[in-house]
Write a protein that holds these residues in place. Sequence first.
Motif, PDB file in Angstrom:
ATOM      1  N   THR A 172       0.822  -1.209   0.000  1.00  0.00           N
ATOM      2  CA  THR A 172       0.000   0.000   0.000  1.00  0.00           C
ATOM      3  C   THR A 172       0.857   1.260   0.000  1.00  0.00           C
ATOM      4  O   THR A 172       0.347   2.360  -0.141  1.00  0.00           O
ATOM      5  N   HIS A 173       2.152   1.106   0.220  1.00  0.00           N
ATOM      6  CA  HIS A 173       3.081   2.243   0.189  1.00  0.00           C
ATOM      7  C   HIS A 173       4.492   1.705  -0.025  1.00  0.00           C
ATOM      8  O   HIS A 173       4.705   0.485  -0.022  1.00  0.00           O
ATOM      9  N   THR A 174       5.441   2.620  -0.236  1.00  0.00           N
ATOM     10  CA  THR A 174       6.822   2.160  -0.458  1.00  0.00           C
ATOM     11  C   THR A 174       7.581   2.036   0.871  1.00  0.00           C
ATOM     12  O   THR A 174       8.742   1.613   0.880  1.00  0.00           O
ATOM     13  N   HIS A 185       1.943   5.660  -7.647  1.00  0.00           N
ATOM     14  CA  HIS A 185       3.394   5.526  -7.453  1.00  0.00           C
ATOM     15  C   HIS A 185       3.877   6.440  -6.336  1.00  0.00           C
ATOM     16  O   HIS A 185       3.382   7.555  -6.197  1.00  0.00           O
ATOM     17  N   GLN A 186       4.822   5.931  -5.598  1.00  0.00           N
ATOM     18  CA  GLN A 186       5.417   6.745  -4.528  1.00  0.00           C
ATOM     19  C   GLN A 186       6.927   6.686  -4.630  1.00  0.00           C
ATOM     20  O   GLN A 186       7.491   5.791  -5.276  1.00  0.00           O
ATOM     21  N   ILE A 187       7.565   7.639  -3.964  1.00  0.00           N
ATOM     22  CA  ILE A 187       9.015   7.530  -3.754  1.00  0.00           C
ATOM     23  C   ILE A 187       9.238   7.686  -2.255  1.00  0.00           C
ATOM     24  O   ILE A 187       8.779   8.641  -1.636  1.00  0.00           O
ATOM     25  N   GLU A 204       2.247  10.857  -8.694  1.00  0.00           N
ATOM     26  CA  GLU A 204       1.123  11.464  -9.425  1.00  0.00           C
ATOM     27  C   GLU A 204       0.833  12.858  -8.882  1.00  0.00           C
ATOM     28  O   GLU A 204       0.603  13.796  -9.636  1.00  0.00           O
ATOM     29  N   ARG A 205       0.852  12.974  -7.539  1.00  0.00           N
ATOM     30  CA  ARG A 205       0.553  14.267  -6.905  1.00  0.00           C
ATOM     31  C   ARG A 205       1.535  15.329  -7.394  1.00  0.00           C
ATOM     32  O   ARG A 205       1.149  16.440  -7.774  1.00  0.00           O
ATOM     33  N   VAL A 206       2.828  14.981  -7.437  1.00  0.00           N
ATOM     34  CA  VAL A 206       3.845  15.947  -7.874  1.00  0.00           C
ATOM     35  C   VAL A 206       3.636  16.299  -9.349  1.00  0.00           C
ATOM     36  O   VAL A 206       3.665  17.479  -9.737  1.00  0.00           O
ATOM     37  N   ARG A 233      -7.338   0.721  -1.938  1.00  0.00           N
ATOM     38  CA  ARG A 233      -8.745   0.698  -2.335  1.00  0.00           C
ATOM     39  C   ARG A 233      -9.263   2.137  -2.373  1.00  0.00           C
ATOM     40  O   ARG A 233      -9.986   2.580  -1.490  1.00  0.00           O
ATOM     41  N   ASP A 234      -8.795   2.872  -3.397  1.00  0.00           N
ATOM     42  CA  ASP A 234      -9.146   4.294  -3.559  1.00  0.00           C
ATOM     43  C   ASP A 234      -9.575   4.477  -5.004  1.00  0.00           C
ATOM     44  O   ASP A 234      -9.060   3.795  -5.886  1.00  0.00           O
ATOM     45  N   ASP A 235     -10.450   5.427  -5.279  1.00  0.00           N
ATOM     46  CA  ASP A 235     -10.779   5.729  -6.676  1.00  0.00           C
ATOM     47  C   ASP A 235     -11.575   7.028  -6.786  1.00  0.00           C
ATOM     48  O   ASP A 235     -12.780   7.032  -6.595  1.00  0.00           O
ATOM     49  N   TRP A 266      15.363   9.792   9.503  1.00  0.00           N
ATOM     50  CA  TRP A 266      14.104  10.402   9.072  1.00  0.00           C
ATOM     51  C   TRP A 266      13.675   9.712   7.790  1.00  0.00           C
ATOM     52  O   TRP A 266      14.502   9.090   7.088  1.00  0.00           O
ATOM     53  N   ALA A 267      12.374   9.816   7.487  1.00  0.00           N
ATOM     54  CA  ALA A 267      11.864   9.186   6.263  1.00  0.00           C
ATOM     55  C   ALA A 267      10.735  10.046   5.706  1.00  0.00           C
ATOM     56  O   ALA A 267      10.137  10.844   6.431  1.00  0.00           O
ATOM     57  N   PHE A 268      10.489   9.893   4.423  1.00  0.00           N
ATOM     58  CA  PHE A 268       9.324  10.558   3.834  1.00  0.00           C
ATOM     59  C   PHE A 268       8.754   9.683   2.732  1.00  0.00           C
ATOM     60  O   PHE A 268       9.420   8.752   2.250  1.00  0.00           O
ATOM     61  N   LEU A 275       3.562  15.703   0.781  1.00  0.00           N
ATOM     62  CA  LEU A 275       4.065  14.404   1.250  1.00  0.00           C
ATOM     63  C   LEU A 275       3.926  14.214   2.750  1.00  0.00           C
ATOM     64  O   LEU A 275       3.667  15.165   3.486  1.00  0.00           O
ATOM     65  N   GLY A 276       4.126  12.959   3.168  1.00  0.00           N
ATOM     66  CA  GLY A 276       4.131  12.615   4.581  1.00  0.00           C
ATOM     67  C   GLY A 276       5.562  12.270   4.989  1.00  0.00           C
ATOM     68  O   GLY A 276       6.323  11.719   4.187  1.00  0.00           O
ATOM     69  N   ALA A 277       5.926  12.586   6.231  1.00  0.00           N
ATOM     70  CA  ALA A 277       7.309  12.336   6.654  1.00  0.00           C
ATOM     71  C   ALA A 277       7.400  12.258   8.174  1.00  0.00           C
ATOM     72  O   ALA A 277       6.388  12.372   8.874  1.00  0.00           O
TER      73      ALA A 277
END
Length: 344
Positions: free
Chosen positions: A174-176, A213-215, A317-319, A202-204, A310-312, A287-289
């Motif tokens: 569900t995330h990276t 996609h995430q980084i 897509e958002r960017v 489960r989003d739409d 630390w992490a983020f 983003l979240g961090a």
Amino acid sequence: MSSDLVWSKLQELLAEGVQSFKDAKDEDALTHAQKRFLGRKGSVQAYMQHMKELAPEERPKLGALVNEVRTKLEKTFADVEQKIRDAKLAADLKQRKVDLTLPGRTPTLGAEHPLQKTQRQIEDIFLQMGFEIAQGPQSEWDYFNFEALNFPADHPARDMQDTLMLENGSLLRTHTSPVQVRTMLCYEPPIRIIAPGTVYRRDDDVTHSPMFHQIEGLHIEKGLNLTHLRGILELFAQSLFGKNTKIRLRPSFFPFTEPSVEVDIACIFCGQKGCRLCKQTGWIEILGAGMVDPNVLREGHIDPEIWSGWAFGVGIERVAMLLHGISDIRLFFESDLRFLKQFA
Ligand code: FA5
């Protein structure tokens, strides 16, 4: 039969054969003549039967004569065959009426997808800062996706990241963030990685896709604190959206970071005057961090008394939507060339 007589008869045969080849108007007629004179049961081969009628000392002479005639006929055959082919090609080209003045057809070259382009842009920024690229699987174990990240089995935060379960008991990540613990288990700190990849939820709706996609970014070092995170993320936002871009950190919650923050950029559309896109707030969340929770470091066999991190996690897509003013996320996945060509 004497060899003189055979020779004169062979001369007649040669003349007749040459004439037949020359008379052939097309490939069928030529093949027919070839069989008649040069085939295995053809006239030239038939002469070899006269061999037994000759005195033994005359026989090699006959063989040589027959070969000479065969070679000459073969040469005539090849010449006529070439002539027929040339004529056929010339006639074909003539009736095709090729128009050499028509403009050429340019082959279509592929181009990078806007999401791929955005991913590369983000990667380049972090590669320049000394980060390396790490990867993890898209079908992930519950352990790495949730448990090792401090989401206990019935933690309500799991509900925000509902996904598809696979038959072997794994799930579509569900995330990276699972790449965080995977990397800690493989490498000794200090660690500086980014982990781009596909994730599922489960989003739409117009800003949320079931596949996106995430980084992930992860930095583990001695003595890191929130100001290091802020510094790097400010540099990141300014490299991407322009050097005067301001950021702000808002308190938030993720089970795997403590403290956790949401990072906003000053609205790039209205210069913070307030618009529809920033919902009149002047800020847009990107983003979240947060600081890596000590429990997560322990899962990665890293001592939180010595190391901090630390992490983020940023949505690609958002960017891309912010960079190009795109309001519907589905445009990225519809393969409409009218949309995609604008980024070529
Ligand atoms: C996370 O996924 C955390 N793993 C991020 C993180 C990493 C926090 C490391 C702390 C430390 P969140 O659920 O907020 O957080 O998603 C991060 C970004 O992914 C969001 O800001 C958004 O840009 C993007 N995103 C989330 N869901 C979707 C979706 N369905 N479609 C497109 N983008 C999405």
